[in-house]
Design an enzyme around this catalytic site. Structure first.
Site, mmCIF file in Angstrom:
data_model
loop_
_atom_site.group_PDB
_atom_site.id
_atom_site.type_symbol
_atom_site.label_atom_id
_atom_site.label_comp_id
_atom_site.label_asym_id
_atom_site.label_seq_id
_atom_site.Cartn_x
_atom_site.Cartn_y
_atom_site.Cartn_z
ATOM 1 C CG HIS A 144 1.318 0.756 10.397
ATOM 2 N ND1 HIS A 144 0.483 1.566 9.663
ATOM 3 C CD2 HIS A 144 2.239 0.286 9.520
ATOM 4 C CE1 HIS A 144 0.895 1.583 8.403
ATOM 5 N NE2 HIS A 144 1.959 0.809 8.286
ATOM 6 C CD GLU A 145 5.493 -1.850 10.225
ATOM 7 O OE1 GLU A 145 5.367 -2.730 9.365
ATOM 8 O OE2 GLU A 145 5.637 -0.642 9.932
ATOM 9 C CG HIS A 148 1.664 -3.750 6.895
ATOM 10 N ND1 HIS A 148 0.769 -3.445 5.903
ATOM 11 C CD2 HIS A 148 2.339 -2.606 7.151
ATOM 12 C CE1 HIS A 148 0.901 -2.171 5.572
ATOM 13 N NE2 HIS A 148 1.843 -1.640 6.323
ATOM 14 C CD GLU A 220 1.777 1.520 4.179
ATOM 15 O OE1 GLU A 220 1.801 1.817 5.387
ATOM 16 O OE2 GLU A 220 2.405 0.546 3.727
#
Lengths: 293, 192
Positions: A144-145, A148, A220
């Protein structure tokens, strides 16, 4: 649904817009105040210098500022084997250069990424996160990071948090002058500065609204979806989000300015903060992930 | 006249973009094959060292070390040939050696608890993950490439420019691994 390439260019554009707005805002505010209060016009020059300098600083050193504000330290392979190696592997899977890896000593599980581009990226997790998640849940969070980072969300979010942070520090400093001054003479001297502080304070809901616009909650969901595309395990991300969101340890490392960076809102226990939340509710994210199972 | 020139320029630009895009993916695919080889080599060099560290526990398992040596030979061959299929074969052979190490460790509760062995298992998992993710990169890139040259309008141009579909990793299109038996559809029960 916009794709990753559009997301990257929107983020780059928005970062440029945020910097211009910030410089414009500081200069305009100073100009209005100096005109109304009939102060020395050289203040405008000072304001321009201040806003340029803080923009350049937050662009190039934003990651370091955010890391030190959160009290992070570099992680080594031996001590944090799973975190280190999983990040290395997932960066390879996403065709990203391996990011720097940091930890925050805190029992509250959370993680964030920062850095102006994938070449200067940092992934940071709390020790609580590393203890409470198993390896595949941890992989889901790191993926997930990393998305980003790949999407350049980290550039925009780091810029916003450092710039907004500098404004709130400024307003705080100016307002605090009143508390320390007892006699009339000193209050008279700090008058104009206090006005600036009050203006900043009044404007802060407006600024918060601006951040809402910049940091759309959709990113997100996009990062969750890309994480699942890398790990192919929606269940692990669901478990990780549930562990993170049901944990009751206090997040003493984050400030409202850095909150949007984290995978889940560190202040979700507080009512007022969730009003300005830049994160969608965990239940919505879990529902979106469950549809992928 | 001018609209015609504009149209031609647009078509030419599209062609250049299409060609360069595919070439880029081809280079990335070649790099990803090398990366798989690189990870396999790392694995092949790492595992004998790790196995040495737990040698005391593995001394009755001579076959493990024989398997490891065979797998390293295959990996070296695969690295010189650079074909995904031979890399795949080398990996199958290496996995066999890893599995037998794991079986030995899992079946001996007293050695499972030791720190050296815990470290071995962590490293084994990580190195397997590294190979898996490097293979996934290759699979994803091949899929991207094949989608581009088999969908409209790419399918009309790919032949003209001489692009052929990527074969990807050698997985047989038919066979046991695609069939699900009745027993596999029931969730596994674990009694502790």
């Amino acid at each position: 649904m916009i794709n990753v390439y559009e997301q990257v260019s929107t983020n780059k554009t928005k970062s440029a817009v945020i910097i211009s707005l910030f410089i414009g805002f500081v200069i305009a505010a100073t100009w209005i105040i100096t005109t109304i209060l009939d102060l020395d016009p050289s203040l405008i020059l000072f304001a321009s210098l201040f806003s340029f300098a803080s923009s350049v600083t937050s662009f190039y050193f934003g990651d370091r500022i955010v890391l030190s504000l959160n009290g992070a330290r570099p992680a080594n392979r031996q001590e944090f084997f799973d975190f280190y190696t999983a990040t290395e592997n997932l960066a390879m899977a996403n065709r990203l250069p391996p990011p720097k890896i940091y930890v925050i000593d805190s029992p509250s599980p959370n993680a964030f990424a920062t850095g102006r581009d994938p070449q200067h990226a940092v992934v940071c997790a709390t020790t609580g996160l590393l203890q409470k998640l198993n390896r595949s849940q941890l992989e889901a969070v790191i993926a997930h990071e990393l998305s980003h980072i790949a999407n350049f969300d980290t550039r925009l979010m780091t810029l916003v948090s450092v710039l907004v942070g500098s404004l709130s520090i400024l307003s705080d400093l100016l307002l605090r002058q009143r508390r320390y001054s007892s006699n009339d003479d000193r209050r008279h001297n700090s008058g104009p500065l206090m006005v600036v502080g009050l203006i900043l304070l009044v404007l802060s809901p407006l600024i918060a609204q601006l951040i809402q616009l910049a940091i759309s909650r959709r990113r997100e969901f996009l990062a969750d979806a890309s994480a699942v595309k890398t790990t192919r395990q929606p269940a692990s991300l669901i478990e990780a989000l549930e562990i993170i969101s049901t944990d009751s340890s206090k997040a003493n490392f984050a400030s409202p300015a850095t909150a949007p960076l984290y995978i889940t809102n560190p202040f979700r226990h507080q009512k007022l903060a969730s009003l300005f939340s830049t994160h969608p509710p965990i239940s919505e994210r879990v529902a979106a992930l469950k549809s992928m199972l | 006249m001018i609209p015609l020139i504009v149209a031609l320029v647009v078509v030419a630009l599209y062609l250049v973009g299409f060609y360069n895009g595919l070439k880029t993916i081809q280079v990335q695919i070649a790099a990803s094959i090398q990366e798989i080889g690189n990870q396999l080599k790392r694995q092949a060099e790492l595992i004998p060292n790790l196995a040495d560290s737990v040698k005391g526990y593995l001394k009755h398992e001579k076959s493990i070390f024989a398997d490891l040596t065979a797998a390293r030979k295959l990996i070296d061959q695969a690295l010189t040939s650079k074909s995904p299929q031979s890399i795949d074969k080398a990996q199958t052979s290496l996995n066999k050696a890893i599995k037998s190490i794991q079986v030995v460790v899992e079946s001996n509760p007293q050695i499972k608890g030791s720190e050296v062995v815990a470290n071995l298992m962590n490293e084994l998992r990580d190195t397997a993950d590294k190979v898996m993710y490097s293979r996934r990169t290759f699979i994803d890139l091949s899929a991207d490439f094949n989608v581009k040259i088999t969908t409209v309008p790419g399918v009309w141009l790919a032949g003209l420019l001489g692009f052929k579909p990527e074969k990807g990793l050698a997985t047989p299109a038919t066979g046991e691994h695609l069939e699900v038996s009745a027993s596999e559809t029931t969730p596994p029960k674990i009694s502790l």
